[in-house]
Scaffold this motif. Structure first.
Motif, short mmCIF file in Angstrom:
data_model
loop_
_atom_site.label_atom_id
_atom_site.label_comp_id
_atom_site.label_asym_id
_atom_site.label_seq_id
_atom_site.Cartn_x
_atom_site.Cartn_y
_atom_site.Cartn_z
N SER A 225 0.84 -1.20 0.00
CA SER A 225 0.00 0.00 0.00
C SER A 225 0.87 1.25 0.00
O SER A 225 2.08 1.17 0.22
CB SER A 225 -0.93 0.01 1.21
OG SER A 225 -0.20 0.24 2.41
N ARG A 226 0.23 2.41 -0.20
CA ARG A 226 0.96 3.68 -0.18
C ARG A 226 0.84 4.41 1.15
O ARG A 226 1.43 5.48 1.32
CB ARG A 226 0.46 4.58 -1.31
CG ARG A 226 0.69 4.03 -2.71
CD ARG A 226 0.49 5.09 -3.78
NE ARG A 226 -0.85 5.59 -3.86
CZ ARG A 226 -1.79 5.16 -4.70
NH1 ARG A 226 -1.50 4.16 -5.54
NH2 ARG A 226 -2.99 5.69 -4.71
N SER A 227 0.06 3.87 2.09
CA SER A 227 -0.09 4.53 3.39
C SER A 227 -0.15 3.48 4.49
O SER A 227 -0.61 2.36 4.26
CB SER A 227 -1.35 5.40 3.42
OG SER A 227 -2.52 4.59 3.39
N VAL A 228 0.28 3.87 5.67
CA VAL A 228 0.22 2.96 6.81
C VAL A 228 -1.24 2.64 7.14
O VAL A 228 -1.58 1.49 7.46
CB VAL A 228 0.93 3.56 8.04
CG1 VAL A 228 0.79 2.65 9.25
CG2 VAL A 228 2.41 3.80 7.72
N ARG A 229 -2.12 3.64 7.01
CA ARG A 229 -3.51 3.38 7.39
C ARG A 229 -4.17 2.36 6.47
O ARG A 229 -5.08 1.63 6.90
CB ARG A 229 -4.31 4.67 7.44
CG ARG A 229 -4.61 5.33 6.11
CD ARG A 229 -5.51 6.53 6.29
NE ARG A 229 -5.91 7.13 5.02
CZ ARG A 229 -6.84 8.10 4.92
NH1 ARG A 229 -7.44 8.56 6.01
NH2 ARG A 229 -7.15 8.60 3.73
N ASP A 230 -3.74 2.27 5.22
CA ASP A 230 -4.31 1.25 4.33
C ASP A 230 -3.93 -0.15 4.79
O ASP A 230 -4.76 -1.06 4.82
CB ASP A 230 -3.81 1.45 2.90
CG ASP A 230 -4.63 2.46 2.12
OD1 ASP A 230 -5.56 3.06 2.70
OD2 ASP A 230 -4.33 2.67 0.93
N THR A 231 -2.66 -0.33 5.15
CA THR A 231 -2.22 -1.64 5.64
C THR A 231 -2.91 -1.98 6.94
O THR A 231 -3.36 -3.12 7.15
CB THR A 231 -0.69 -1.65 5.81
OG1 THR A 231 -0.08 -1.57 4.51
CG2 THR A 231 -0.21 -2.92 6.49
N ALA A 232 -3.04 -1.00 7.84
CA ALA A 232 -3.73 -1.23 9.12
C ALA A 232 -5.19 -1.59 8.89
O ALA A 232 -5.74 -2.49 9.53
CB ALA A 232 -3.62 0.01 10.00
N ALA A 233 -5.84 -0.89 7.96
CA ALA A 233 -7.26 -1.16 7.69
C ALA A 233 -7.44 -2.53 7.05
O ALA A 233 -8.41 -3.25 7.36
CB ALA A 233 -7.83 -0.07 6.78
N PHE A 234 -6.53 -2.92 6.16
CA PHE A 234 -6.61 -4.26 5.58
C PHE A 234 -6.57 -5.33 6.66
O PHE A 234 -7.37 -6.27 6.68
CB PHE A 234 -5.49 -4.50 4.57
CG PHE A 234 -5.24 -5.95 4.29
CD1 PHE A 234 -6.08 -6.65 3.44
CD2 PHE A 234 -4.20 -6.64 4.91
CE1 PHE A 234 -5.89 -8.02 3.21
CE2 PHE A 234 -4.00 -7.98 4.69
CZ PHE A 234 -4.85 -8.68 3.83
N LEU A 235 -5.62 -5.21 7.60
CA LEU A 235 -5.48 -6.21 8.65
C LEU A 235 -6.70 -6.20 9.58
O LEU A 235 -7.17 -7.26 10.01
CB LEU A 235 -4.20 -5.98 9.43
CG LEU A 235 -2.91 -6.29 8.65
CD1 LEU A 235 -1.70 -5.74 9.36
CD2 LEU A 235 -2.76 -7.79 8.42
N ARG A 236 -7.22 -5.02 9.87
CA ARG A 236 -8.43 -4.94 10.69
C ARG A 236 -9.60 -5.62 10.02
O ARG A 236 -10.34 -6.40 10.65
CB ARG A 236 -8.76 -3.46 10.93
CG ARG A 236 -10.00 -3.21 11.79
CD ARG A 236 -10.42 -1.76 11.71
NE ARG A 236 -10.91 -1.41 10.38
CZ ARG A 236 -10.63 -0.26 9.76
NH1 ARG A 236 -9.85 0.65 10.32
NH2 ARG A 236 -11.13 -0.03 8.55
N GLU A 237 -9.79 -5.35 8.74
CA GLU A 237 -10.91 -5.95 8.02
C GLU A 237 -10.71 -7.45 7.81
O GLU A 237 -11.67 -8.22 7.84
CB GLU A 237 -11.12 -5.24 6.67
CG GLU A 237 -11.48 -3.77 6.80
CD GLU A 237 -12.71 -3.55 7.67
OE1 GLU A 237 -13.75 -4.19 7.41
OE2 GLU A 237 -12.64 -2.74 8.62
N SER A 238 -9.46 -7.86 7.61
CA SER A 238 -9.17 -9.29 7.49
C SER A 238 -9.59 -10.03 8.76
O SER A 238 -10.16 -11.13 8.70
CB SER A 238 -7.67 -9.50 7.22
OG SER A 238 -7.33 -10.87 7.30
#
Length: 474
Positions: A225-238
Motif C-alpha cells: 500500500s501507499r499509506s500505513v492506514r491502508d495496511t492497518a485497515a486491511f489487517l483490521r478488516e481481514s
C-alpha cells in the motif's frame, strides 16, 4: 510485447476518480457518493492501460467482470476500491499461472481462501499481477519474456515476486494490492517501490490450500500500500473475516502508540555478508529518527547462526523440487519441466542433493521460533535493511544466467528478510530513504509473534515524523 526504452518516474496519477487517494480515502469518497464504484473501476482500468505497456505488471485482466461488479458493490469497508490479486492465488474464472510459462493455467473453479476473504472486504479485482517464476527470485524477470519494471525507473527491478502488485500500486493504477511473502516478497517489492509492506504473523491471514500444506509455512499473505492506514485497515478488516484465536488481535490501529520501545539495530547480516554503505546510511538515519522520537536504539551483531542461510536455501530448494517433480499433478497435464527457468531447475537439483538433511533443516528452522522468543524478551523490535544492496538494475538477476550466478547474487542481496519467514514473526518494510539513482530504499522493522499492532504504531509515527516520498511528487 516490446517495452519502451527505460525512463524515470513512470506513473498514471491524474485528476480522475482515483486522484491520489489511498484505499481508505477512496473508500470514503465512494461511501459519501462523491465518486461511484463504477467511476473508480473505470479510472483504474484506464490507468492500467497506460502503465501496462511500460511496467508489465499484469498477468491477466478481468476488466469486464470488474465493471459488472462495480455496478453492485458490496458492503465491506473497501467497497468499490479496485485492486489486483497476485497470480499465485486462485481467483474464480482466472488461471493461476505462478509466473511460469511451462504450462497453460486452468481457470480456477472457485476463489481461494485469500481471495474470498479479500473480496469480502469489498475490493473489486481487476485481474492478476505478475510474479517471478513460482516466486523464487527477488526480481520478476524471465528468460524469454519482458520483466516487471520499476515505476521509479523502468531500467530497474520492481523487486521480489509481488513485483507486479507493487509496480501498479506505486505507479498509481490501484491504491492497494495483494502480495505474499515466502522470503521477503511483500517487504522487498515494497522497499524497491517506495511502499508499505507488512508480512503478517504466520496464520494471521487466510491462505490457499497449496500454501497451507507446506511442511513449514514460510509464506504469509498481505498487501502492499501507499499509506500505513491502508495496511492497518486491511489487517483490521481481514480479522473480521478470519480471527486466529491463538494470537492477540491487531484491532483498529489508527495512529502512533505511546510506549517507547527498546529497538535492536542490525546493519550487517550473517557471516561475511556485508551491507552496501548506501543502505547502511539509510538504516542508521532511521535509527536516529527513532531515537529522536524517544525510542532506545542499541546496535548489536546479528543473533542468527551462520547455518541459517544454508537451511533456508535447502528448504526453499525442497519446494522447488516439489513444484517441478509434481508439476503435471499440481499444475495440469500441459506442464513441461524443461521449460522452467534456470533458477527453478537449479533450486530443484539443490533440493534433491539436500533431501538427506531435511529432518535437520526442518528442525533447525522450526527451532528459530524459540530463538526469536528469547530475543524479543530483551527487545521490543529490531531494525534492519530490507535488502543488503540498493535496487538492482534489470538483468542482474535474469534467470537465463547460470544457476550458480543467480543464487550467489540472491544470497548477497536477500539476507535480512527470510528470518521472519522461518520464525513466523511479523515484519514491515517502510520507505525511509532514496538511493543515488533516485530509487526508494526500504528499512525493515520486525517484532515478536502476533505483535503487528506494535509495528503499525511505529510506522504511523515515522510516517508522521519523516513522511514517505511519493512518485508523483518526485
Amino acid at each position: 510485447m516490446t517495452l519502451p526504452a527505460p525512463r524515470a518516474r513512470v506513473h498514471a496519477f491524474t485528476d480522475d476518480a482515483l486522484a491520489d487517494h489511498d484505499a481508505v480515502g477512496l473508500a470514503e469518497e465512494i461511501r459519501a457518493g462523491r465518486v461511484s464504484a463504477a467511476e473508480a473501476v473505470d479510472a483504474a482500468i484506464a490507468r492500467v492501460e497506460v502503465l501496462q505497456p511500460e511496467l508489465n505488471g499484469m498477468s491477466c485482466a478481468d476488466f469486464d467482470r470488474a465493471r459488472a461488479r462495480a455496478t453492485r458493490p458490496g458492503s465491506g469497508f473497501f467497497a468499490g476500491v479496485p485492486t489486483f490479486v497476485k497470480d499465485n492465488s486462485d481467483v474464480q474464472g482466472l488461471p493461476t499461472q505462478q509466473g511460469c510459462s511451462a504450462y497453460v493455467g486452468i481457470p480456477a473453479k472457485a476463489d481461494g481462501d485469500f481471495a474470498a476473504m479479500f473480496f469480502g472486504t469489498g475490493v473489486i479485482g481487476l485481474g492478476k499481477t505478475q510474479l517471478s517464476e513460482f516466486g523464487f527470485s527477488a526480481s520478476a524477470e524471465f528468460a524469454n519474456a519482458d520483466p516487471v519494471r520499476n515505476p521509479w525507473h523502468t531500467g530497474y527491478s520492481s523487486g521480489a515476486s509481488s513485483a507486479g502488485s507493487a509496480a501498479f500500486v506505486a505507479g498509481g493504477a490501484v491504491p492497494i494490492a495483494h502480495a505474499n511473502d515466502g522470503g521477503g516478497s511483500i517487504r522487498i517489492p515494497a522497499g524497491c517501490n517506495g511502499l508499505i509492506g507488512l508480512k503478517p504473523t504466520r496464520g494471521r491471514v487466510p491462505q490457499d490450500k497449496l500454501i497451507r500444506e507446506m511442511p513449514l509455512r514460510i509464506v504469509a499473505d498481505g498487501v502492499v500500500s501507499r499509506s500505513v492506514r491502508d495496511t492497518a485497515a486491511f489487517l483490521r478488516e481481514s480479522e473480521k473475516h478470519y480471527r486466529n484465536l491463538k494470537m492477540p488481535p491487531i484491532g483498529d490501529v489508527r495512529g502512533p502508540g505511546g510506549k517507547r520501545l527498546r529497538i535492536a539495530l542490525i546493519v550487517d547480516s550473517i557471516g561475511d555478508l556485508r551491507t552496501d554503505p548506501e543502505v547502511v546510511d539509510v538504516v542508521r538515519a532511521a535509527a536516529k529518527q527513532l531515537e529522536g522520537l524517544g525510542h532506545h536504539v542499541e546496535e548489536i551483531a546479528v543473533p542468527v547462526p551462520d547455518y541459517f542461510i544454508d537451511d533456508f536455501l535447502a528448504y526453499w530448494s525442497l519446494l522447488a523440487s516439489f513444484m517441478l517433480t509434481t508439476g503435471k499433478r499440481t499444475f495440469g497435464p500441459t506442464f513441461r519441466r524443461e521449460l522452467t527457468d534456470n533458477l527453478s531447475k537449479g533450486l530443484a537439483k539443490h533440493g534433491v542433493r539436500q533431501a538427506w538433511r531435511l529432518p535437520l533443516t526442518l528442525g533447525r528452522l522450526g527451532a528459530s521460533k524459540q530463538v526469536s522468543r528469547r530475543f524479543f524478551a530483551d527487545y521490543d523490535a529490531v531494525l534492519t535493511p530490507v535488502l543488503a544492496k540498493p535496487t538492482p538494475e534489470l538483468g542482474w538477476l535474469n534467470p537465463a544466467q547460470p544457476y550458480e550466478v543467480i543464487i550467489d547474487r540472491l544470497v548477497q542481496l536477500v539476507n535480512f528478510t527470510p528470518l521472519q519467514n522461518a520464525t513466523g514473526d511479523p515484519a514491515i518494510s517502510l520507505p525511509l530513504g532514496t538511493s543515488v539513482d533516485g530509487l526508494p530504499i526500504g528499512v525493515q522493522l520486525a517484532t515478536g509473534w502476533g505483535r503487528e499492532a506494535r509495528l503499525l504504531e511505529v510506522a504511523y509515527e515515522l510516517e508522521e515524523a519523516v513522511g514517505f516520498a511519493r512518485i508523483q511528487d518526485a
